[in-house]
Design an enzyme around this catalytic site. Structure first.
Site, mmCIF file in Angstrom:
data_model
loop_
_atom_site.group_PDB
_atom_site.id
_atom_site.type_symbol
_atom_site.label_atom_id
_atom_site.label_comp_id
_atom_site.label_asym_id
_atom_site.label_seq_id
_atom_site.Cartn_x
_atom_site.Cartn_y
_atom_site.Cartn_z
ATOM 1 C CB SER A 217 -0.971 -0.042 1.188
ATOM 2 O OG SER A 217 -2.042 0.840 1.013
ATOM 3 C CG ASP A 345 -6.759 -2.517 -3.711
ATOM 4 O OD1 ASP A 345 -7.395 -1.723 -2.982
ATOM 5 O OD2 ASP A 345 -5.620 -2.923 -3.443
ATOM 6 C CG HIS A 374 -6.161 -2.085 0.246
ATOM 7 N ND1 HIS A 374 -5.373 -1.659 -0.803
ATOM 8 C CD2 HIS A 374 -5.569 -1.602 1.379
ATOM 9 C CE1 HIS A 374 -4.367 -0.934 -0.335
ATOM 10 N NE2 HIS A 374 -4.459 -0.896 0.983
#
Length: 426
Positions: A217, A345, A374
């Site tokens: 991320s 995502d 995610h």
């Protein structure tokens, strides 16, 4: 939405249990040569590459496709998400964040004083200096926004790499994972100073080892920006980016829509908790700082507007996001890089992936799974509570690079610096 237990860590030796001091357990926004081009590396013959088959459930592209794909046998099998979660990306994201198992690992903390007076926390596996030879490959893990060494996805990757004989260290950014904050500045998507100092410290500490990095991320965004800026001078032997938002302007647009607002509120709450622990450092800063806005932010954008973008010299949040996106860095990456994304995502939008630049870069490979949410990827043999589906793929990639390094070692200087170190037992 976000579950958090706020603890405190002094900047001196003392007991610390990473399992019980989780700062936040939410949804984190989380070779042949060390830095080479395809001309510098012997690639697999076309005939061998042609025999490599991948399952059609994946989108796979990149200038390094023929070079790396034969080593990734994991991709010959279909992506099979856990049935009860496959139909809803939000359900998979939330399930992984709250119910994935967290392996128990005893860690030893090293606090690294940075050149500007700040500090970051490096969590190593306790006892590995005695167990592992000094030339064992080193893997640096970069969690997502507000994440740290206590997070499930980080722990699973750590355990897997360690089981293969790798030395692993988790890079907890300022204020994350109970890393101490000693100056009125946190970390950001734009700031690469801490990343450079951590890599310099690790390579100096283990000069005979090859060093790799994996980021999730926001950690992936920082990692890819670092690879691009260092380019030919990057001391890393390879890297993996997972759930990278890439284009932060696009990610910000989607983050404020529909169900994503839930994630936004969870992360802003986590940021506010970190900030309030260290609020006294930010008294009377003046300039354009809006401390009340940051302390009570209802969104990540509000927090960034009140604090982050001012700290790092941007005139607006949009300027900060535009100049901090790793999508612009891909074309400059000279280090072997595997990017893994999920098409559904909710936080790292599929449309933000810089596909054309990845296609044209001979050092990059992109794998997009049809599902995963995610930081979810609840699929494969260990689902639903075990390691993410991505972990075996990551290990296949970096182990392949390490085997190539061992075959054709290259002399590389790793500039180090004498940082002030503070050790804590974990």
């Amino acid at each position: 939405m976000a579950r958090s237990v706020v603890g405190s860590l002094p900047l001196f030796s003392g007991p610390y249990n990473a399992n019980n001091n989780a700062l936040i357990k939410p949804l984190h926004l989380s070779f042949s040569a060390r830095h080479v081009t395809s001309s510098a590396v012997a690639t697999m013959p076309p005939a061998a590459a042609a025999t490599t088959t991948t399952h059609p459930s994946f989108e796979i592209l990149g200038g390094a496709r023929d070079r790396f794909l034969p080593a990734l046998s994991h991709l010959s099998r279909p992506y099979r998400p856990f049935p009860l979660l496959a139909g809803n990306r939000h359900l998979e994201t939330i399930f992984a964040a709250f119910f994935r198992s967290v392996p128990n690992v005893r860690l030893q903390r090293e606090c690294l004083r940075t050149h500007d007076g700040g500090a970051v926390a490096l969590d190593w596996v306790s006892g590995d200096d005695r167990r592992l030879p000094p030339d064992s490959p080193v893997l640096i893990l970069l969690p997502g926004l507000t994440g740290g060494s206590e997070d499930a996805y980080v722990r699973h990757m750590l355990v897997r790499a360690r089981s293969k004989g790798w030395r692993v260290v988790v890079f907890n950014s300022r204020g994350c994972g109970d890393s101490p904050v000693t100056t009125p500045q946190f970390y950001s998507a734009s700031f690469l100073g801490d990343m450079r100092e951590v890599v310099s410290h690790v390579t100096a500490r283990y000069p005979n080892a090859n060093v790799y990095a994996v980021g999730w991320s926001l950690g992936a965004n920082i990692l890819v920006r670092y690879l691009g800026q260092e380019s030919h001078n990057c001391p890393l032997s390879g890297a993996v980016s997972l759930c990278n938002p890439f284009n932060l302007v696009v990610a910000d647009e989607d983050f404020r829509k529909g169900f994503n607002i839930i994630y936004d509120k969870a992360l802003s709450k986590a940021l506010c908790k970190i900030f309030k622990k260290h609020a006294l450092l930010f008294e009377d800063l003046g300039r354009e700082y809006n401390i009340p806005m940051a302390a009570n932010a209802k969104s990540v954008r509000e927090f960034d507007d009140g604090l982050t973008r001012v700290s790092f010299g941007f005139k607006s949040v949009d300027e900060y996001y535009s100049n901090s996106s790793s999508s612009d860095s891909i074309k400059h990456v000279k280090t072997p890089l595997l990017c893994i994304q999920a098409a559904n995502d909710p936080i790292a939008p599929n449309r933000g992936i810089p596909r054309e630049d990845i296609k044209e870069n001979p050092n990059c490979l992109l794998v997009v799974t049809p599902n995963g949410g995610h930081l979810g990827w609840v699929a494969g043999d260990e689902s639903p509570l075990g390691a993410p589906w991505t972990d075996p793929l990551v290990m296949d990639f970096i182990q392949y690079l390490e085997r190539e390094e061992v075959k054709a070692p290259e002399t590389c200087s790793n500039p180090g610096s004498k940082e002030a170190l503070y050790h804590l037992e974990v």
